[in-house]
Structures are given as structure tokens and as C-alpha cells.
Scaffold this motif. Structure first.
Motif, PDB file in Angstrom:
ATOM      1  N   LEU A 179      13.379  61.402  88.019  1.00 54.93           N
ATOM      2  CA  LEU A 179      13.759  61.892  86.698  1.00 54.93           C
ATOM      3  C   LEU A 179      12.864  63.069  86.319  1.00 54.93           C
ATOM      4  O   LEU A 179      11.851  63.347  86.966  1.00 54.93           O
ATOM      5  N   LEU A 180      13.270  63.741  85.274  1.00 55.67           N
ATOM      6  CA  LEU A 180      12.552  64.908  84.768  1.00 55.67           C
ATOM      7  C   LEU A 180      11.049  64.636  84.665  1.00 55.67           C
ATOM      8  O   LEU A 180      10.633  63.659  84.054  1.00 55.67           O
ATOM      9  N   GLY A 181      10.227  65.476  85.295  1.00 51.54           N
ATOM     10  CA  GLY A 181       8.784  65.331  85.167  1.00 51.54           C
ATOM     11  C   GLY A 181       8.149  64.353  86.146  1.00 51.54           C
ATOM     12  O   GLY A 181       6.927  64.245  86.191  1.00 51.54           O
ATOM     13  N   ASP A 182       8.934  63.626  86.959  1.00 58.33           N
ATOM     14  CA  ASP A 182       8.359  62.705  87.949  1.00 58.33           C
ATOM     15  C   ASP A 182       7.686  63.495  89.081  1.00 58.33           C
ATOM     16  O   ASP A 182       8.255  64.455  89.589  1.00 58.33           O
ATOM     17  N   ALA A 183       6.483  63.049  89.477  1.00 51.72           N
ATOM     18  CA  ALA A 183       5.810  63.677  90.617  1.00 51.72           C
ATOM     19  C   ALA A 183       6.306  63.032  91.904  1.00 51.72           C
ATOM     20  O   ALA A 183       6.461  61.816  91.976  1.00 51.72           O
ATOM     21  N   VAL A 184       6.599  63.871  92.927  1.00 50.98           N
ATOM     22  CA  VAL A 184       7.115  63.345  94.200  1.00 50.98           C
ATOM     23  C   VAL A 184       6.336  63.965  95.356  1.00 50.98           C
ATOM     24  O   VAL A 184       5.840  65.076  95.244  1.00 50.98           O
ATOM     25  N   PRO A 185       6.217  63.235  96.499  1.00 50.90           N
ATOM     26  CA  PRO A 185       5.550  63.838  97.651  1.00 50.90           C
ATOM     27  C   PRO A 185       6.371  64.999  98.213  1.00 50.90           C
ATOM     28  O   PRO A 185       7.599  64.903  98.301  1.00 50.90           O
ATOM     29  N   LEU A 186       5.685  66.092  98.542  1.00 52.39           N
ATOM     30  CA  LEU A 186       6.406  67.274  99.035  1.00 52.39           C
ATOM     31  C   LEU A 186       6.199  67.487 100.527  1.00 52.39           C
ATOM     32  O   LEU A 186       6.674  68.461 101.085  1.00 52.39           O
ATOM     33  N   ASP A 187       5.482  66.570 101.191  1.00 57.11           N
ATOM     34  CA  ASP A 187       5.179  66.782 102.604  1.00 57.11           C
ATOM     35  C   ASP A 187       5.823  65.712 103.482  1.00 57.11           C
ATOM     36  O   ASP A 187       5.390  65.457 104.591  1.00 57.11           O
ATOM     37  N   GLY A 205      20.459  70.288  99.709  1.00 56.24           N
ATOM     38  CA  GLY A 205      20.209  71.648  99.258  1.00 56.24           C
ATOM     39  C   GLY A 205      18.740  71.978  99.283  1.00 56.24           C
ATOM     40  O   GLY A 205      17.922  71.237  99.836  1.00 56.24           O
ATOM     41  N   VAL A 206      18.395  73.124  98.688  1.00 49.83           N
ATOM     42  CA  VAL A 206      17.005  73.553  98.569  1.00 49.83           C
ATOM     43  C   VAL A 206      16.761  73.914  97.112  1.00 49.83           C
ATOM     44  O   VAL A 206      17.533  74.682  96.528  1.00 49.83           O
ATOM     45  N   GLN A 207      15.708  73.311  96.529  1.00 51.84           N
ATOM     46  CA  GLN A 207      15.373  73.584  95.137  1.00 51.84           C
ATOM     47  C   GLN A 207      13.864  73.821  95.023  1.00 51.84           C
ATOM     48  O   GLN A 207      13.104  73.503  95.923  1.00 51.84           O
ATOM     49  N   ALA A 208      13.451  74.353  93.865  1.00 42.98           N
ATOM     50  CA  ALA A 208      12.044  74.720  93.682  1.00 42.98           C
ATOM     51  C   ALA A 208      11.240  73.579  93.068  1.00 42.98           C
ATOM     52  O   ALA A 208      11.708  72.895  92.160  1.00 42.98           O
ATOM     53  N   PHE A 209      10.020  73.386  93.604  1.00 41.01           N
ATOM     54  CA  PHE A 209       9.081  72.385  93.073  1.00 41.01           C
ATOM     55  C   PHE A 209       7.764  73.065  92.750  1.00 41.01           C
ATOM     56  O   PHE A 209       7.428  74.092  93.325  1.00 41.01           O
ATOM     57  N   ASP A 210       7.019  72.436  91.848  1.00 44.78           N
ATOM     58  CA  ASP A 210       5.687  72.920  91.508  1.00 44.78           C
ATOM     59  C   ASP A 210       4.704  72.329  92.529  1.00 44.78           C
ATOM     60  O   ASP A 210       4.553  71.109  92.597  1.00 44.78           O
ATOM     61  N   PRO A 211       4.011  73.170  93.341  1.00 47.41           N
ATOM     62  CA  PRO A 211       3.125  72.613  94.372  1.00 47.41           C
ATOM     63  C   PRO A 211       1.891  71.931  93.778  1.00 47.41           C
ATOM     64  O   PRO A 211       1.239  71.146  94.463  1.00 47.41           O
ATOM     65  N   LEU A 212       1.545  72.210  92.520  1.00 45.26           N
ATOM     66  CA  LEU A 212       0.395  71.550  91.906  1.00 45.26           C
ATOM     67  C   LEU A 212       0.804  70.215  91.279  1.00 45.26           C
ATOM     68  O   LEU A 212       0.223  69.171  91.555  1.00 45.26           O
ATOM     69  N   TYR A 213       1.850  70.240  90.449  1.00 47.07           N
ATOM     70  CA  TYR A 213       2.258  69.014  89.744  1.00 47.07           C
ATOM     71  C   TYR A 213       3.277  68.174  90.521  1.00 47.07           C
ATOM     72  O   TYR A 213       3.589  67.057  90.124  1.00 47.07           O
ATOM     73  N   SER A 221       2.502  75.241  86.853  1.00 46.70           N
ATOM     74  CA  SER A 221       1.273  75.851  87.382  1.00 46.70           C
ATOM     75  C   SER A 221       1.405  77.354  87.589  1.00 46.70           C
ATOM     76  O   SER A 221       0.417  78.044  87.804  1.00 46.70           O
ATOM     77  N   GLY A 222       2.635  77.871  87.584  1.00 47.87           N
ATOM     78  CA  GLY A 222       2.835  79.295  87.843  1.00 47.87           C
ATOM     79  C   GLY A 222       3.197  79.568  89.301  1.00 47.87           C
ATOM     80  O   GLY A 222       3.443  80.703  89.685  1.00 47.87           O
ATOM     81  N   GLN A 223       3.218  78.519  90.134  1.00 50.39           N
ATOM     82  CA  GLN A 223       3.597  78.686  91.534  1.00 50.39           C
ATOM     83  C   GLN A 223       4.835  77.863  91.814  1.00 50.39           C
ATOM     84  O   GLN A 223       5.041  76.828  91.170  1.00 50.39           O
ATOM     85  N   TRP A 224       5.618  78.307  92.804  1.00 52.20           N
ATOM     86  CA  TRP A 224       6.754  77.477  93.197  1.00 52.20           C
ATOM     87  C   TRP A 224       6.876  77.422  94.710  1.00 52.20           C
ATOM     88  O   TRP A 224       6.349  78.268  95.419  1.00 52.20           O
ATOM     89  N   HIS A 225       7.571  76.366  95.137  1.00 58.26           N
ATOM     90  CA  HIS A 225       7.660  76.050  96.550  1.00 58.26           C
ATOM     91  C   HIS A 225       9.084  75.545  96.781  1.00 58.26           C
ATOM     92  O   HIS A 225       9.555  74.682  96.046  1.00 58.26           O
ATOM     93  N   TRP A 226       9.786  76.108  97.796  1.00 56.27           N
ATOM     94  CA  TRP A 226      11.175  75.678  98.047  1.00 56.27           C
ATOM     95  C   TRP A 226      11.185  74.458  98.940  1.00 56.27           C
ATOM     96  O   TRP A 226      10.492  74.419  99.953  1.00 56.27           O
ATOM     97  N   GLN A 227      11.966  73.478  98.575  1.00 56.85           N
ATOM     98  CA  GLN A 227      11.929  72.186  99.251  1.00 56.85           C
ATOM     99  C   GLN A 227      13.352  71.659  99.420  1.00 56.85           C
ATOM    100  O   GLN A 227      14.170  71.775  98.502  1.00 56.85           O
ATOM    101  N   GLU A 228      13.625  71.052 100.566  1.00 57.43           N
ATOM    102  CA  GLU A 228      14.957  70.461 100.749  1.00 57.43           C
ATOM    103  C   GLU A 228      15.092  69.209  99.881  1.00 57.43           C
ATOM    104  O   GLU A 228      14.168  68.397  99.784  1.00 57.43           O
ATOM    105  N   THR A 229      16.251  69.069  99.228  1.00 59.90           N
ATOM    106  CA  THR A 229      16.514  67.890  98.383  1.00 59.90           C
ATOM    107  C   THR A 229      17.830  67.252  98.812  1.00 59.90           C
ATOM    108  O   THR A 229      18.748  67.937  99.258  1.00 59.90           O
ATOM    109  N   TRP A 230      17.897  65.936  98.671  1.00 56.62           N
ATOM    110  CA  TRP A 230      19.138  65.199  98.926  1.00 56.62           C
ATOM    111  C   TRP A 230      19.471  64.373  97.695  1.00 56.62           C
ATOM    112  O   TRP A 230      18.585  63.807  97.061  1.00 56.62           O
ATOM    113  N   MET A 231      20.747  64.290  97.393  1.00 55.62           N
ATOM    114  CA  MET A 231      21.215  63.362  96.362  1.00 55.62           C
ATOM    115  C   MET A 231      22.335  62.521  96.942  1.00 55.62           C
ATOM    116  O   MET A 231      23.271  63.058  97.525  1.00 55.62           O
TER     117      MET A 231
END
Ligand code: HEC
Ligand code: HEC
Ligand code: HEC
Ligand code: HEC
Ligand code: HEC
Ligand code: HEC
Ligand code: HEC
Length: 409
Positions: free
Chosen positions: A211-219, A247-255, A296-306
Motif C-alpha cells: 500500500l501507499l508508503g509501504d517500504a519494500v525490498p528492492l534487491d 512492468g517497471v516503476q520508480a521507487f525511492d532507493p532511500l525509503y 529522498s530526491g533519487q529514483w530507481h527503476w524496478q520491475e513490478t508485478w501485480m
């Protein structure tokens, strides 16, 4: 929501994309209000057919073709003329039916509410076994063996590729006569598919959701924004067909949160909208501030599945998967007589080898190779079986013959 969007019967009511849910301001609402009536497939579909910004983009099993569906695409809405509310029964505006993506529910809709737990009525020798399968297989596993039959759906959407105004989209025609683009500078790169074999997984009625604002592992590979819960050991879980929207969506690499871009310009003065300036940084700063979330001001593209469950587009019974699509052991000479005494009156082989009717898919020009040449349609090993359950036993371990299945309810 306003009342008219569901209760309009004139077909003239409309909303405009820029007005955040308000009706088109040029509409004369009086004649529309004078003709309010029951909701319809068209009024419910004015939103649900267009999830993702166009026809059948996200929900593969819900598109504009359901306004007047071919009976082979959806038996209930096509040949029986069901409205949405026939199944999504409504009491005081609580509309029954759980969604895959949103953690809100106003009741449950199940096939069994109308068809009972033993829907195969006993006029065929196969019915006993078919009914027993519904403890382990969702009805649509057999009754909707391919999705997006009548309208193509988007199965891949890469936002990281957006912004290239020079790139010419390649057009693909999936047999509907309307070619679809593989690229749009505002939205990125897409893949479209039609008459697709679903992905199958165990599902016990609950979904895990980011959900909105949930932190998830990006690695750890693709982020699963929604995923079904359940396993072969969970008696409440059944093997269920899904469309996986990748698809591919943007994540915050810090949060480690999914970033929300501000896309649509609010007005002519808008200085941050991606669809006006093609600047992700400005769009993320504005979008995350509007959502009240840190960025954080940075973004990282990550594959997402729904994962989206396939609940609509039930095909006529004769198009259901047949025994040999899942049971390799029934393919050869020995079939039902592995367990039943041979009988001169019954042709076991003919029964077990009864094929799935694929003439409709052929008629609309779609490949039927997966449906015809296959005897492990579900990949039973990946689902946790040692192999064909007829040989190795099912999850309730009722084999050898004679032992009773424990009740699952
Ligand atoms: C999400 C769609 C939706 C919206 C929005 C909606 N309705 Fe309904 N409404 C329904 C459905 C579904 C029914 C069940 C009967 C039917 O339409 O066939 C219903 C039934 C009704 C009924 C019949 C009485 C009843 O309880 O069965 C009335 C009157 C009504 N709605 C008024 C309204 C009003 C007034 C609004 C706005 C405040 C509104 N509706 C908004 C979907 C909607
Ligand atoms: C104005 C747009 C709109 C209309 C019209 C509309 N819906 Fe929805 N509906 C939504 C949105 C947005 C959601 C939440 C996202 C989702 O689950 O896809 C939703 C969710 C649902 C859900 C999932 C349950 C839940 O609580 O999340 C069902 C079932 C549903 N709608 C059925 C209907 C039916 C039946 C009608 C017609 C009577 C209808 N909707 C009309 C926008 C609409
Ligand atoms: C033959 C019965 C039937 C008809 C007709 C039907 N639905 Fe459904 N729908 C279902 C079932 C079953 C589910 C699963 C609900 C649950 O698990 O509680 C579902 C789920 C949904 C969901 C949630 C999907 C998801 O996984 O997020 C939406 C939205 C929805 N239906 C909208 C509609 C709309 C709009 C119409 C009319 C165009 C419609 N349905 C017609 C049976 C039906
Ligand atoms: C293992 C595959 C399979 C599963 C699971 C399954 N069905 Fe069927 N179903 C079939 C086949 C094959 C037929 C047609 C042949 C037959 O009945 O002999 C059929 C026929 C039907 C029919 C037509 C009536 C009849 O008796 O032929 C209905 C209605 C039906 N199924 C509903 C359901 C519902 C509801 C569920 C879930 C509770 C379900 N089915 C689960 C394979 C399946
Ligand atoms: C609101 C009641 C209702 C719901 C919910 C419902 N059905 Fe049906 N369905 C019917 C009726 C009525 C028929 C026509 C009579 C019959 O064949 O049993 C039918 C027919 C069918 C048929 C047979 C079509 C043919 O070829 O004759 C299948 C298969 C089927 N339904 C499967 C499903 C599945 C799978 C679901 C859940 C996704 C479902 N139904 C949900 C009422 C419903
Ligand atoms: C969609 C795939 C699929 C189809 C189609 C299918 N089966 Fe199965 N079958 C299974 C699975 C999965 C199990 C294991 C069930 C368990 O774990 O309890 C199974 C178990 C069985 C068993 C083991 C004993 C039992 O009843 O649990 C028999 C016998 C069987 N199936 C016969 C049939 C026959 C006959 C047909 C055709 C009418 C058929 N199956 C169609 C997937 C399928
Ligand atoms: C793996 C063993 C196995 C296979 C293969 C198998 N069955 Fe069965 N069947 C059973 C068992 C065990 C029962 C007894 C009741 C129960 O436990 O469900 C049964 C029950 C039945 C019944 C109900 C009998 C009654 O008196 O109620 C019918 C009909 C039937 N099977 C037909 C078939 C047909 C047709 C096939 C082939 C397409 C088939 N079976 C394949 C194990 C099997």
C-alpha cells in the motif's frame, strides 16, 4: 461517486479526465437525471472497462466488449444477459465482490452462490470427479482457460522508457482490426496480448498488498505489489488463474517506497506535470508532496508485478479444460480403468480423451497450441505436486482408493 455515473440510462452522461471525477461541465444534467434507472454493464463499465486508462488495459477480463459480449467470451453476460449486479448483489449500496488490488470489500461473490458446491449435475460420468476437483481448483481454472479472449490486454508496461518524443511506436494487430502501439512517450513501452494462458497459483481468499508508503525490498527481484496467499498445504486454498501485470516503476532507493509521479497537468499554468514537461524529478517531488510522503530526491527503476484474479469471461462448458490437459496418466490406453473396473457399456478412453472445444479460438485467429498439445496445463510440479496426482496422490492423500477425504470446511 455521484449517482448518475451508475444510474444513467441515456448513455450521454460522461466524465472528463481532467475534472477529477466531476461530470463534464458542458453536459445538460436535467434530461439525464429525468431518466435514471438500474445500473447496467455499460454504466458500471464506464469505469471498470477502462482501468489503466483504456479498454481492458489492466483487468484482462473486463473490457468494452462486455457491453455486448459474444456468448463464447462470457456465457453469463453474453448468452444469459446478466448485468454486473446479477452477481455483484447490492444491498443499500454495498456492492459485493472483493478486489485483488484494493483492501476493501462489501461482501463476497462466489460461483458457488448460484451453482452450489457440486455444480456438475450428474448427467455425465465425469461429473463425480469434476465436483471433487472444486475443493482444489477454482472454477475458472477449468472454465476460463485463456484470458483476454475478445479484447487484447496490456501485459507489460515499462514507465522507465517514457519521454522519448522521437521514438516511433511499432503497431501490432492482434486480430481485432485495431492496431495497438508498443510505445507512447507519455507512458513508456508496452506489450499487448490476446487469448493468453493464465498464470496459476494457490489462493485462499486473501491477497498481500503493497500500500501507499509501504517500504519494500528492492534487491530481491520484482516487487510484488499484489500477491495471492495460500499453498498446497492450506486446505482453504485453491489453484486459481491470474493475469500478472508486469512492468517497471520508480521507487525511492532511500525509503524503499513506490514513487507517485504527478502526471496530468492541473491547468494551463502547471509547472511540474510529467505529461507537460517530461521531467521525472519535478513530477516525483510534486506527486509525493501531494500524497504527504517523504521523497529522498533519487529514483530507481524496478520491475513490478501485480496479480489479478480472472473472474469474468467464463466460457461455455464445452470449452472447459478436459481430463487429459492435466492428467498425463489418462493420455494413453489405460484411463479410468486404472481405478475402475472396465465395463462393456462405457468407453472409458473416449470419455477421458474428450478434447476441449477450441473451435471458437481458432475462429478468432488465436493460437490453440497450448490447449491442444499440453498435458501439464497447470505445471503441477511448480504448484507443489510430485507429478500427476492420479499416479502420486492428491494433497488430501486420499489415495490409495477407499480412504475418505477430510472435510475442508
Ligand atoms: C457504484 C454505483 C452506484 C452509485 C454511485 C450509486 N448507486 Fe444507487 N444503486 C446501485 C446499484 C447496483 C443498485 C441496485 C439496484 C440496481 O441498480 O439495479 C442501486 C440502487 C439504488 C436505488 C434503488 C433502491 C434500492 O436500495 O434498491 C436507489 C433509489 C438509488 N440506488 C439511488 C442512488 C443515489 C441517490 C445515489 C447517489 C447518492 C446512488 N444511487 C449512487 C449502484 C450505484
Ligand atoms: C466512477 C467509477 C466507477 C463506477 C461507475 C463503478 N465503479 Fe466499481 N470501483 C471503482 C473503483 C475506482 C474501485 C476500486 C479499484 C478496483 O478495485 O478496481 C471499484 C471497486 C469495485 C469492486 C471491488 C470491491 C472493492 O470494494 O474494492 C467491485 C466488485 C465493483 N467496483 C463493482 C462495481 C459495480 C457492480 C458497478 C456498477 C453498479 C461499479 N463498480 C461502478 C470505480 C467505479
Ligand atoms: C457471473 C457473475 C459475474 C458477473 C456477471 C460480473 N462479475 Fe465481477 N466478479 C465476479 C466474481 C465471482 C468476482 C470475485 C469476487 C470475490 O472474490 O468476492 C468478481 C470480481 C469483480 C471485481 C474485482 C476484480 C479484482 O480482482 O480486482 C470487479 C471490479 C468486478 N467484478 C466488476 C464487475 C463489473 C463491472 C461487471 C459488469 C460489467 C461484473 N463484475 C460482472 C462475478 C461476476
Ligand atoms: C477440473 C475442471 C473443472 C472444474 C474445477 C470445474 N468445472 Fe465445471 N465443468 C467442467 C467440464 C469439463 C464441464 C463439461 C462436461 C461435463 O459436465 O461433463 C463442466 C460443466 C459445468 C457446467 C455445466 C453443467 C454441467 O453439469 O455440465 C457448469 C454450470 C459448471 N461446470 C460450473 C462449474 C463451477 C461453478 C465450478 C466451481 C465450483 C466448476 N464448474 C468447476 C470442468 C470443470
Ligand atoms: C448470479 C448467479 C451466478 C453466478 C454468481 C455464477 N453463475 Fe454461472 N450460471 C448461472 C446461470 C443461471 C447459468 C445458466 C444455467 C446453467 O447452465 O446452470 C450459468 C451457467 C454457467 C455455465 C454453463 C454455461 C454453458 O455452457 O451451459 C458455466 C460453466 C458457469 N455458469 C460457470 C460459472 C463460474 C465459473 C462462475 C464464477 C466465476 C459462475 N458461473 C457464477 C448463474 C451464475
Ligand atoms: C485443471 C487441471 C485438471 C483437470 C482438467 C482435471 N484434473 Fe483431476 N486433478 C487435478 C489436480 C490438481 C488434482 C489433485 C487434487 C488434490 O490435490 O486433492 C487432481 C486429482 C484427480 C484425481 C485423484 C483423486 C481425486 O479425486 O482427488 C482423479 C481420479 C482425477 N483428478 C480425475 C480427473 C478426471 C476424470 C478429469 C476429467 C473429468 C480430471 N481429473 C480433470 C487437476 C485436474
Ligand atoms: C485414480 C483413480 C481414479 C481414476 C483414474 C478415475 N476414478 Fe472415478 N472414482 C475413483 C474413486 C476412488 C471413486 C469413489 C468415490 C470417491 O472416493 O470419490 C470414484 C468414483 C467415480 C464415479 C462415481 C461412482 C458412484 O458410484 O458414485 C464415477 C461415475 C467415476 N468415478 C467415473 C470415472 C471416470 C469416467 C473416469 C475416467 C475419465 C474415472 N472415474 C477415473 C477413482 C478414480
Amino acid at each position: 461517486m455521484d449517482c448518475l455515473v451508475c444510474h444513467d440510462t441515456t448513455g450521454h452522461y460522461k466524465k472528463t479526465p481532467t475534472s477529477a471525477g466531476w461530470p463534464d461541465k458542458d453536459l445538460d444534467l436535467k434530461p439525464i437525471a429525468e431518466k435514471v434507472g438500474h445500473s447496467s454493464r455499460v454504466s458500471c463499465g464506464s469505469c471498470h472497462f477502462n482501468g489503466g486508462g483504456g479498454d481492458a488495459i489492466k483487468h484482462a477480463d473486463m473490457g468494452g466488449n462486455l457491453a455486448r459480449p459474444d456468448p463464447n467470451c462470457d456465457v453469463h453476460m453474453g448468452s444469459l444477459d446478466f448485468s454486473c449486479r446479477t452477481c455483484h448483489t447490492t444491498r443499500q449500496h454495498r456492492i459485493a465482490g472483493r478486489s485483488s488490488s484494493v483492501a476493501a470489500a462489501e461482501g463476497v461473490v462466489r460461483c458457488e452462490q448460484c451453482h452450489s458446491e457440486a455444480p456438475h449435475l450428474g448427467n455425465s460420468l465425469l461429473d463425480h470427479h469434476l465436483n471433487r476437483h472444486s475443493r482444489t481448483l477454482a472454477c475458472n481454472t477449468c472454465h476460463s482457460p485463456v484470458y483476454a479472449k475478445c479484447a487484447p490486454t496490456k501485459t507489460w508496461w515499462d514507465w522507465s522508457k517514457a519521454g522519448d518524443k522521437q521514438r516511433k511506436p511499432a503497431m501490432m494487430d492482434l486480430g481485432t482490426g485495431t492496431p495497438l502501439p508498443d510505445y507512447h512517450p507519455m507512458k513508456g513501452e508496452f506489450r499487448w496480448q490476446r487469448a493468453v494462458k493464465p498464470s496459476y497459483d494457490w489462493f485462499n481468499g486473501n491477497m498481500a498488498r503493497v500500500l501507499l508508503g509501504d517500504a519494500v525490498p528492492l534487491d530481491q527481484g520484482p516487487v510484488l505489489l499484489t500477491r495471492p496467499l495460500g499453498s498446497i498445504r492450506d486446505p482453504a486454498a485453491r489453484i486459481t488463474p491470474f493475469k500478472i501485470m508486469k512492468g517497471v516503476q520508480a521507487f525511492d532507493p532511500l525509503y524503499h517506497t513506490l514513487l507517485i509521479p504527478h502526471l496530468f497537468p492541473r491547468n494551463a499554468e502547471d509547472t511540474t506535470a510529467y505529461w507537460k514537461h517530461y521531467d521525472w524529478q519535478m513530477a516525483f517531488i510534486d506527486g509525493m508532496a501531494s500524497a504527504g510522503l517523504p521523497y529522498s530526491g533519487q529514483w530507481h527503476w524496478q520491475e513490478t508485478w501485480m496479480y489479478w484474479r480472472l473472474e469474468h469471461e467464463v466460457m461455455p462448458a464445452k470449452m472447459a479444460l478436459s481430463c487429459i490437459q492435466c492428467h498425463d496418466s489418462l493420455r494413453g490406453e489405460k484411463t479410468c480403468d486404472r481405478c475402475h473396473q472396465d465395463s462393456r457399456h462405457v468407453d472409458f478412453k473416449k470419455l477421458a480423451h474428450q478434447p476441449t472445444d477450441v473451435s471458437f479460438l481458432q475462429q478468432i485467429g488465436q493460437s490453440t497450441v497450448a490447449l491442444q498439445g499440453n498435458n501439464d496445463y497447470l505445471d503441477l510440479k511448480q504448484l507443489g505436486y510430485r507429478g500427476d496426482p492420479i499416479v502420486y496422490g492428491g494433497r488430501f492423500k486420499e489415495l490409495p482408493l477407499g480412504q475418505k477425504i477430510p472435510s475442508t470446511r
